[in-house]
Write a protein that holds these residues in place. Structure first.
Motif, mmCIF file in Angstrom:
data_model
loop_
_atom_site.group_PDB
_atom_site.id
_atom_site.type_symbol
_atom_site.label_atom_id
_atom_site.label_comp_id
_atom_site.label_asym_id
_atom_site.label_seq_id
_atom_site.Cartn_x
_atom_site.Cartn_y
_atom_site.Cartn_z
ATOM 1 N N GLY A 12 0.832 -1.197 0.000
ATOM 2 C CA GLY A 12 0.000 0.000 0.000
ATOM 3 C C GLY A 12 0.866 1.247 0.000
ATOM 4 O O GLY A 12 2.010 1.235 0.434
ATOM 5 N N HIS A 13 0.279 2.317 -0.508
ATOM 6 C CA HIS A 13 1.036 3.565 -0.655
ATOM 7 C C HIS A 13 1.427 4.151 0.703
ATOM 8 O O HIS A 13 0.605 4.242 1.618
ATOM 9 C CB HIS A 13 0.225 4.593 -1.429
ATOM 10 N N ILE A 14 2.684 4.513 0.818
ATOM 11 C CA ILE A 14 3.138 5.275 1.975
ATOM 12 C C ILE A 14 3.947 6.464 1.462
ATOM 13 O O ILE A 14 4.570 6.378 0.407
ATOM 14 C CB ILE A 14 3.989 4.435 2.965
ATOM 15 N N PRO A 15 3.922 7.567 2.196
ATOM 16 C CA PRO A 15 4.702 8.733 1.762
ATOM 17 C C PRO A 15 6.199 8.411 1.713
ATOM 18 O O PRO A 15 6.697 7.577 2.473
ATOM 19 C CB PRO A 15 4.408 9.775 2.837
ATOM 20 N N GLU A 16 6.899 9.081 0.811
ATOM 21 C CA GLU A 16 8.346 8.887 0.668
ATOM 22 C C GLU A 16 9.064 9.101 2.000
ATOM 23 O O GLU A 16 9.992 8.374 2.342
ATOM 24 C CB GLU A 16 8.894 9.837 -0.410
ATOM 25 N N GLU A 17 8.628 10.092 2.769
ATOM 26 C CA GLU A 17 9.243 10.394 4.074
ATOM 27 C C GLU A 17 9.162 9.179 5.005
ATOM 28 O O GLU A 17 10.125 8.837 5.685
ATOM 29 C CB GLU A 17 8.535 11.603 4.695
ATOM 30 N N THR A 18 8.013 8.509 5.012
ATOM 31 C CA THR A 18 7.826 7.321 5.858
ATOM 32 C C THR A 18 8.716 6.186 5.374
ATOM 33 O O THR A 18 9.361 5.493 6.166
ATOM 34 C CB THR A 18 6.350 6.889 5.851
ATOM 35 N N PHE A 19 8.749 5.989 4.057
ATOM 36 C CA PHE A 19 9.596 4.950 3.475
ATOM 37 C C PHE A 19 11.052 5.166 3.889
ATOM 38 O O PHE A 19 11.743 4.222 4.287
ATOM 39 C CB PHE A 19 9.455 4.975 1.945
ATOM 40 N N LEU A 20 11.509 6.405 3.835
ATOM 41 C CA LEU A 20 12.901 6.715 4.195
ATOM 42 C C LEU A 20 13.157 6.500 5.692
ATOM 43 O O LEU A 20 14.245 6.075 6.079
ATOM 44 C CB LEU A 20 13.254 8.140 3.772
ATOM 45 N N LYS A 21 12.158 6.768 6.527
ATOM 46 C CA LYS A 21 12.299 6.495 7.970
ATOM 47 C C LYS A 21 12.523 5.003 8.211
ATOM 48 O O LYS A 21 13.385 4.609 8.986
ATOM 49 C CB LYS A 21 11.046 6.949 8.735
ATOM 50 N N ILE A 22 11.715 4.184 7.539
ATOM 51 C CA ILE A 22 11.843 2.733 7.710
ATOM 52 C C ILE A 22 13.179 2.253 7.152
ATOM 53 O O ILE A 22 13.858 1.429 7.769
ATOM 54 C CB ILE A 22 10.654 2.000 7.052
ATOM 55 N N LYS A 23 13.550 2.796 6.019
ATOM 56 C CA LYS A 23 14.838 2.424 5.433
ATOM 57 C C LYS A 23 15.985 2.815 6.372
ATOM 58 O O LYS A 23 17.012 2.141 6.434
ATOM 59 C CB LYS A 23 14.993 3.101 4.064
#
Length: 193
Positions: A12-23
């Motif tokens: 599901g779609h997540i904001p780029e900012e959230t993706f980078l936090k998880i990364k």
């Protein structure tokens, strides 16, 4: 390596900012075949996002016989969730079957993020829901199908399973012996001819 588009396609779609936090709480790693990522009796600390390769989760009987609970393929999360949630020793083993590339995600940091970031908390819920649905599907198959039907279902879900996973692992997953597995495959081949 993967990007947010690939991640969003699966979860599901997540904001780029959230993706980078998880990364940011993840580490990309490559493993050879037959590497135990979560070992029996050890307290795990990582959740894994498989990018390439095949993994398995198994238990070992007192006599030393292994029983495969689940196979993992790319864009699946894997990890000893019960042990992670309880911060307790794992009762199962997570092991690479083939060469694998994956992200190790620090579970404690992920849980801390869930407490302060609703998007990450919702993503965690989606991941847990997917894990539960796979578990429930597996339980229903074990109760309602015979070994041949379970094998056909496995091949339907993963058409190239026979090329990816050794036959003895498939047999264990289906709760049959390798000899029974050979008979099932032979019978199916004969019925196709």
């Amino acid at each position: 390596m993967f990007n947010n588009d690939e991640f969003s396609d699966s979860f599901g779609h997540i904001p780029e900012e959230t993706f980078l936090k998880i990364k940011g709480i993840s580490e990309f790693k490559k493993f050879d075949p037959h590497v135990q990522l979560d070992e029996l009796g050890k307290v795990p600390s990582k959740l894994y996002l498989l990018i390439s390769g095949v993994m398995r989760c198994y238990i070992t009987s007192e006599s030393g016989k292994e029983f495969n609970k689940r196979f993992f393929f790319p864009m699946n999360f894997a990890g000893s969730l019960t042990a992670l949630i309880k911060n307790a020793p794992s009762e199962v083993v997570y092991e690479t079957i083939t060469e694998c590339s994956l992200y190790e995600i620090d579970y404690k940091e992920l849980k801390q993020m869930c407490a302060t970031d609703i998007v990450i908390s919702n993503l965690y819920t989606v991941i847990l829901e997917k894990v539960f649905m796979r578990y429930e599907k597996r339980q229903l198959e074990l109760i309602s199908m015979n070994a041949s039907q379970r094998y056909l279902k496995l091949k339907e879900d993963i058409p190239n399973i026979d090329k990816l996973v050794p036959q003895y692992h498939i047999a264990s997953y289906l709760s049959v012996t390798p000899v029974q597995m050979s008979r099932i495959r032979k019978k199916m081949k004969e019925s196709q001819d």
